[in-house]
Design an enzyme around this catalytic site. Sequence first.
Site, PDB file in Angstrom:
ATOM      1  N   CYS A 161       0.863  -1.182   0.000  1.00 54.88           N
ATOM      2  CA  CYS A 161       0.000   0.000   0.000  1.00 54.88           C
ATOM      3  C   CYS A 161       0.899   1.231   0.000  1.00 54.88           C
ATOM      4  CB  CYS A 161      -0.960  -0.021   1.192  1.00 54.88           C
ATOM      5  SG  CYS A 161      -0.158   0.030   2.793  1.00 54.88           S
ATOM      6  N   ALA A 162       0.496   2.294   0.645  1.00 51.83           N
ATOM      7  CA  ALA A 162       1.321   3.506   0.695  1.00 51.83           C
ATOM      8  C   ALA A 162       2.365   3.426   1.804  1.00 51.83           C
ATOM      9  CB  ALA A 162       0.445   4.741   0.875  1.00 51.83           C
TER      10      ALA A 162
END
Length: 102
Positions: free
Chosen positions: A68-69
């Site tokens: 993800c981030a």
Amino acid sequence: MGLLNALFGKSTNNVAEYVAKGAVLLDVRTASEYQGGHIKNAIHIPVQELGQRINEVKKLNKPVITYCASGMRSASAASLLKSKAVDAINGGGIGSLQRKLA
């Protein structure tokens, strides 16, 4: 096992091993984050949809590296996948994972 490993998994050591096993990359960020840039050949399933789309991942019949981030959502995604008998690890944030894959 340290707190960070408990939360995020030991992805640093396992990414190369999972890549060698033919793992697929699973981007669990939002659609707009994914459209803003992603790792080539990554499959996109937002973490909010993963529970309803678990069979799509199972049909791949491959190990999975989630990202993800920052690593928080991918940790949740990897945990969910493991609970559904999918061989998965948390690859962490996209930038970190890109460096590990280089």
